[in-house]
Design a protein around this motif. Sequence first.
Motif, mmCIF file in Angstrom:
data_model
loop_
_atom_site.group_PDB
_atom_site.id
_atom_site.type_symbol
_atom_site.label_atom_id
_atom_site.label_comp_id
_atom_site.label_asym_id
_atom_site.label_seq_id
_atom_site.Cartn_x
_atom_site.Cartn_y
_atom_site.Cartn_z
ATOM 1 N N LYS A 96 0.843 -1.195 0.000
ATOM 2 C CA LYS A 96 0.000 0.000 0.000
ATOM 3 C C LYS A 96 0.875 1.240 0.000
ATOM 4 O O LYS A 96 1.987 1.226 0.543
ATOM 5 C CB LYS A 96 -0.910 0.026 1.224
ATOM 6 C CG LYS A 96 -0.151 -0.012 2.528
ATOM 7 C CD LYS A 96 -0.920 0.613 3.644
ATOM 8 C CE LYS A 96 -0.878 2.127 3.639
ATOM 9 N NZ LYS A 96 -1.414 2.726 4.857
ATOM 10 N N LEU A 97 0.338 2.252 -0.601
ATOM 11 C CA LEU A 97 1.030 3.536 -0.575
ATOM 12 C C LEU A 97 0.332 4.450 0.408
ATOM 13 O O LEU A 97 -0.904 4.431 0.527
ATOM 14 C CB LEU A 97 1.003 4.167 -1.967
ATOM 15 C CG LEU A 97 1.918 3.463 -2.983
ATOM 16 C CD1 LEU A 97 1.444 3.716 -4.379
ATOM 17 C CD2 LEU A 97 3.342 3.923 -2.807
ATOM 18 N N GLU A 116 -10.323 4.840 4.700
ATOM 19 C CA GLU A 116 -9.967 5.638 3.523
ATOM 20 C C GLU A 116 -10.520 4.978 2.257
ATOM 21 O O GLU A 116 -10.341 3.772 2.086
ATOM 22 C CB GLU A 116 -8.441 5.716 3.377
ATOM 23 C CG GLU A 116 -7.754 6.354 4.556
ATOM 24 C CD GLU A 116 -6.234 6.419 4.390
ATOM 25 O OE1 GLU A 116 -5.652 7.441 4.789
ATOM 26 O OE2 GLU A 116 -5.640 5.467 3.865
ATOM 27 N N GLU A 118 -10.109 4.032 -1.486
ATOM 28 C CA GLU A 118 -8.871 3.851 -2.251
ATOM 29 C C GLU A 118 -9.154 3.203 -3.606
ATOM 30 O O GLU A 118 -10.271 2.744 -3.882
ATOM 31 C CB GLU A 118 -7.911 2.944 -1.462
ATOM 32 C CG GLU A 118 -7.577 3.508 -0.082
ATOM 33 C CD GLU A 118 -6.089 3.597 0.189
ATOM 34 O OE1 GLU A 118 -5.279 3.180 -0.660
ATOM 35 O OE2 GLU A 118 -5.735 4.110 1.280
ATOM 36 N N GLU A 126 -9.426 1.116 2.762
ATOM 37 C CA GLU A 126 -8.339 0.768 3.676
ATOM 38 C C GLU A 126 -8.699 1.255 5.074
ATOM 39 O O GLU A 126 -9.122 2.401 5.238
ATOM 40 C CB GLU A 126 -7.000 1.404 3.268
ATOM 41 C CG GLU A 126 -5.919 0.885 4.227
ATOM 42 C CD GLU A 126 -4.564 1.548 4.117
ATOM 43 O OE1 GLU A 126 -4.454 2.634 3.543
ATOM 44 O OE2 GLU A 126 -3.614 0.950 4.670
ATOM 45 N N ILE A 148 -7.013 2.196 8.420
ATOM 46 C CA ILE A 148 -5.722 2.455 9.043
ATOM 47 C C ILE A 148 -5.929 2.590 10.548
ATOM 48 O O ILE A 148 -7.022 2.922 11.024
ATOM 49 C CB ILE A 148 -5.025 3.711 8.467
ATOM 50 C CG1 ILE A 148 -5.909 4.953 8.572
ATOM 51 C CG2 ILE A 148 -4.604 3.467 7.025
ATOM 52 C CD1 ILE A 148 -5.170 6.257 8.215
#
Length: 171
Positions: free
Chosen positions: A3-4, A48, A50, A80, A82
């Motif tokens: 993942k970025l 998020e 994505e 995502e 986090i």
Amino acid sequence: GVKLGFTSKAKMAQMGVSEVIVGRLTDAMRIGDGAELDLSDLIHPRVEPEVAFRLSEHVDPDDPTTDIESCVDAVAPALEVIDSRYQDFRFTVTDVVADNTSAAAYAVGAWRPLGDVANKAVRLRTPQREAVGSTAAILGAPLAALHALLAICRKRRIPLAPGQIVLAGAA
Ligand code: 0L1
Ligand code: MG
């Protein structure tokens, strides 16, 4: 997969950083279709919207002619989750890389053939709020995130293999 993180100007400004980072995704982090995420396992999660890419080819970081876009065969909407071991997500870049870029869980929607995913509208709804965004927030276009990923993988010797997924960043 990988993942970025910090792929949007807004996120960089929010977190006070200026570089893209890469974290690891494992199958244990995957939320299956229709499954529920047990929030009691998490500290202070955030979600998020994505874009996910699926790798169909081995990405050779040592080959200067590697075309990472041709190593991808599908794209999907994704979420995502986090979470951070640092209270209220207050960390330095080094801290957050050591914390696997806050990666906690992810869900991937239906895969479709790779097409134009630049500047697509995104709406994220939770019981508390609704927010809109654009895939343009991901380094200008999600494909740019793939190129950023290749550069980091070259520098950091991170292998990328067929079947892995790439979460390109938050819209
Ligand atoms: O996926 C992300 O953009 C998060 C990167 C890590 C920073 C954070 O916890 O917000
Ligand atoms: Mg993210």
